[in-house]
Design a protein around this motif. Structure first.
Motif, PDB file in Angstrom:
ATOM      1  N   GLY A  16       3.380   7.960   2.508  1.00 30.51           N
ATOM      2  CA  GLY A  16       4.074   7.709   3.770  1.00 30.51           C
ATOM      3  C   GLY A  16       4.512   6.266   3.945  1.00 30.51           C
ATOM      4  N   ASN A  17       3.821   5.325   3.334  1.00 36.76           N
ATOM      5  CA  ASN A  17       4.167   3.916   3.418  1.00 36.76           C
ATOM      6  C   ASN A  17       5.197   3.627   2.327  1.00 36.76           C
ATOM      7  OD1 ASN A  17       4.231   1.090   3.100  1.00 36.76           O
ATOM      8  ND2 ASN A  17       2.151   0.891   3.873  1.00 36.76           N
ATOM      9  N   LEU A  18       6.409   3.252   2.743  1.00 39.36           N
ATOM     10  CA  LEU A  18       7.504   3.073   1.781  1.00 39.36           C
ATOM     11  C   LEU A  18       7.228   1.953   0.778  1.00 39.36           C
ATOM     12  CD1 LEU A  18      10.553   3.541   4.167  1.00 39.36           C
ATOM     13  CD2 LEU A  18       9.536   5.190   2.607  1.00 39.36           C
ATOM     14  N   LEU A  19       6.544   0.901   1.217  1.00 33.56           N
ATOM     15  CA  LEU A  19       6.223  -0.196   0.303  1.00 33.56           C
ATOM     16  C   LEU A  19       5.263   0.276  -0.783  1.00 33.56           C
ATOM     17  CD1 LEU A  19       6.523  -3.204  -0.360  1.00 33.56           C
ATOM     18  CD2 LEU A  19       4.612  -3.633   1.188  1.00 33.56           C
ATOM     19  N   TYR A  20       4.233   1.008  -0.394  1.00 33.51           N
ATOM     20  CA  TYR A  20       3.284   1.514  -1.379  1.00 33.51           C
ATOM     21  C   TYR A  20       3.901   2.622  -2.236  1.00 33.51           C
ATOM     22  CZ  TYR A  20      -0.530  -1.155   0.659  1.00 33.51           C
ATOM     23  OH  TYR A  20      -1.341  -2.162   1.087  1.00 33.51           O
ATOM     24  N   ALA A  21       4.801   3.405  -1.671  1.00 36.69           N
ATOM     25  CA  ALA A  21       5.473   4.437  -2.457  1.00 36.69           C
ATOM     26  C   ALA A  21       6.262   3.794  -3.592  1.00 36.69           C
ATOM     27  CB  ALA A  21       6.398   5.262  -1.566  1.00 36.69           C
ATOM     28  N   ARG A  22       6.942   2.719  -3.278  1.00 40.21           N
ATOM     29  CA  ARG A  22       7.694   1.991  -4.306  1.00 40.21           C
ATOM     30  C   ARG A  22       6.740   1.348  -5.319  1.00 40.21           C
ATOM     31  NH1 ARG A  22      12.388   1.885  -6.828  1.00 40.21           N
ATOM     32  NH2 ARG A  22      13.150  -0.195  -7.182  1.00 40.21           N
ATOM     33  N   LEU A  35       3.804   2.371  -6.173  1.00 40.35           N
ATOM     34  CA  LEU A  35       3.136   3.368  -7.016  1.00 40.35           C
ATOM     35  C   LEU A  35       4.010   3.848  -8.166  1.00 40.35           C
ATOM     36  CD1 LEU A  35       1.182   5.333  -4.301  1.00 40.35           C
ATOM     37  CD2 LEU A  35       0.215   4.000  -6.170  1.00 40.35           C
ATOM     38  N   THR A  36       5.282   3.450  -8.171  1.00 37.24           N
ATOM     39  CA  THR A  36       6.114   3.750  -9.344  1.00 37.24           C
ATOM     40  C   THR A  36       5.658   2.921 -10.541  1.00 37.24           C
ATOM     41  OG1 THR A  36       7.787   2.122  -8.733  1.00 37.24           O
ATOM     42  CG2 THR A  36       8.120   4.375  -7.942  1.00 37.24           C
ATOM     43  N   LEU A  37       4.906   1.840 -10.280  1.00 36.68           N
ATOM     44  CA  LEU A  37       4.344   1.019 -11.354  1.00 36.68           C
ATOM     45  C   LEU A  37       3.059   1.615 -11.918  1.00 36.68           C
ATOM     46  CD1 LEU A  37       4.715  -2.463  -9.627  1.00 36.68           C
ATOM     47  CD2 LEU A  37       6.198  -1.503 -11.399  1.00 36.68           C
ATOM     48  N   GLY A  38       2.590   2.677 -11.313  1.00 36.35           N
ATOM     49  CA  GLY A  38       1.335   3.300 -11.729  1.00 36.35           C
ATOM     50  C   GLY A  38       0.243   3.012 -10.719  1.00 36.35           C
ATOM     51  N   PRO A  39      -0.994   3.322 -11.068  1.00 34.35           N
ATOM     52  CA  PRO A  39      -2.083   3.140 -10.112  1.00 34.35           C
ATOM     53  C   PRO A  39      -2.359   1.682  -9.749  1.00 34.35           C
ATOM     54  CG  PRO A  39      -2.899   4.083 -12.188  1.00 34.35           C
ATOM     55  CD  PRO A  39      -1.423   3.952 -12.301  1.00 34.35           C
ATOM     56  N   TRP A  40      -1.879   0.740 -10.572  1.00 35.69           N
ATOM     57  CA  TRP A  40      -2.092  -0.671 -10.259  1.00 35.69           C
ATOM     58  C   TRP A  40      -1.078  -1.203  -9.264  1.00 35.69           C
ATOM     59  CZ3 TRP A  40      -6.455  -2.904 -11.209  1.00 35.69           C
ATOM     60  CH2 TRP A  40      -7.246  -2.421 -12.231  1.00 35.69           C
ATOM     61  N   GLY A  41      -0.093  -0.393  -8.899  1.00 34.36           N
ATOM     62  CA  GLY A  41       0.947  -0.852  -7.981  1.00 34.36           C
ATOM     63  C   GLY A  41       0.422  -1.221  -6.607  1.00 34.36           C
ATOM     64  N   MET A  42      -0.477  -0.387  -6.079  1.00 36.21           N
ATOM     65  CA  MET A  42      -1.009  -0.653  -4.740  1.00 36.21           C
ATOM     66  C   MET A  42      -1.821  -1.957  -4.693  1.00 36.21           C
ATOM     67  SD  MET A  42      -3.191   1.869  -2.214  1.00 36.21           S
ATOM     68  CE  MET A  42      -1.993   3.159  -2.144  1.00 36.21           C
ATOM     69  N   PRO A  43      -2.768  -2.177  -5.613  1.00 33.54           N
ATOM     70  CA  PRO A  43      -3.490  -3.456  -5.572  1.00 33.54           C
ATOM     71  C   PRO A  43      -2.591  -4.668  -5.821  1.00 33.54           C
ATOM     72  CG  PRO A  43      -4.701  -1.868  -6.888  1.00 33.54           C
ATOM     73  CD  PRO A  43      -3.377  -1.251  -6.570  1.00 33.54           C
ATOM     74  N   LEU A  44      -1.552  -4.521  -6.636  1.00 31.82           N
ATOM     75  CA  LEU A  44      -0.646  -5.642  -6.880  1.00 31.82           C
ATOM     76  C   LEU A  44       0.132  -6.004  -5.619  1.00 31.82           C
ATOM     77  CD1 LEU A  44       0.732  -4.836 -10.437  1.00 31.82           C
ATOM     78  CD2 LEU A  44      -0.815  -6.686  -9.781  1.00 31.82           C
ATOM     79  N   VAL A  45       0.605  -5.007  -4.900  1.00 32.78           N
ATOM     80  CA  VAL A  45       1.308  -5.271  -3.642  1.00 32.78           C
ATOM     81  C   VAL A  45       0.347  -5.892  -2.628  1.00 32.78           C
ATOM     82  CG1 VAL A  45       2.376  -4.128  -1.651  1.00 32.78           C
ATOM     83  CG2 VAL A  45       3.138  -3.585  -3.946  1.00 32.78           C
ATOM     84  N   ASP A  46      -0.896  -5.425  -2.649  1.00 35.19           N
ATOM     85  CA  ASP A  46      -1.893  -5.974  -1.727  1.00 35.19           C
ATOM     86  C   ASP A  46      -2.145  -7.456  -1.956  1.00 35.19           C
ATOM     87  OD1 ASP A  46      -2.320  -3.850  -0.131  1.00 35.19           O
ATOM     88  OD2 ASP A  46      -4.385  -3.483  -0.756  1.00 35.19           O
ATOM     89  N   LEU A  47      -2.068  -7.911  -3.205  1.00 34.28           N
ATOM     90  CA  LEU A  47      -2.231  -9.344  -3.460  1.00 34.28           C
ATOM     91  C   LEU A  47      -1.191 -10.151  -2.688  1.00 34.28           C
ATOM     92  CD1 LEU A  47      -2.954  -9.479  -7.297  1.00 34.28           C
ATOM     93  CD2 LEU A  47      -4.522 -10.022  -5.440  1.00 34.28           C
ATOM     94  N   GLY A  48       0.027  -9.671  -2.706  1.00 35.51           N
ATOM     95  CA  GLY A  48       1.085 -10.348  -1.957  1.00 35.51           C
ATOM     96  C   GLY A  48       0.891 -10.255  -0.454  1.00 35.51           C
ATOM     97  N   LEU A  49       0.491  -9.084   0.026  1.00 35.96           N
ATOM     98  CA  LEU A  49       0.287  -8.914   1.462  1.00 35.96           C
ATOM     99  C   LEU A  49      -0.879  -9.760   1.971  1.00 35.96           C
ATOM    100  CD1 LEU A  49       0.814  -5.058   1.835  1.00 35.96           C
ATOM    101  CD2 LEU A  49       2.347  -6.883   2.568  1.00 35.96           C
TER     102      LEU A  49
END
Length: 123
Positions: A57-63, A65-79
């Protein structure tokens, strides 16, 4: 996604942290544990939901997660970094800023875990 609940938890955390900084500053190891467990729960339930055909549902995390399971933690580093920069302006204390940013991030992931679990149990 219950954005209102995340917003209320964020405002409450900011008010509590700015009024009584020692609550977060002295307990930063537990803040890391809270954030890490909430992130793992959110990631696990999100991946299980995607496996079953749900969408993020979260468009940022949806994008992300196209990087794989590490996508969410990587985005979180920036946030977390963005939140810390903003909070450092309010608190003038980097340790408190990181503790507040990780707590706020943990709240979002905890609500995401609960929401995802509810959706997974519905089917």
């Amino acid at each position: 996604m219950p954005w209102l609940l995340i917003g209320l938890l964020t405002v409450y955390t900011l008010a509590l942290g700015l009024e009584n900084p020692s609550l977060f500053k002295d307990e930063w190891p537990w803040v890391l544990v809270y954030y890490g467990m909430a992130l793992l729960g959110d990631l696990a339930t999100t991946l299980k939901g995607l496996e079953k055909g749900y969408r993020e549902g979260n468009l940022l995390y949806a994008r992300a997660l196209t990087l794989g399971p590490w996508g969410m933690p990587l985005v979180d580093l920036g946030l977390i970094s963005l939140k810390t920069v903003f909070l450092n302006r309010l608190t003038d204390d980097p340790l408190l800023s990181y503790a507040l940013a990780l707590t706020i991030g943990g709240h979002g992931h905890l609500v995401g875990t609960i929401w995802n679990t509810g959706q997974l149990l519905r089917r």
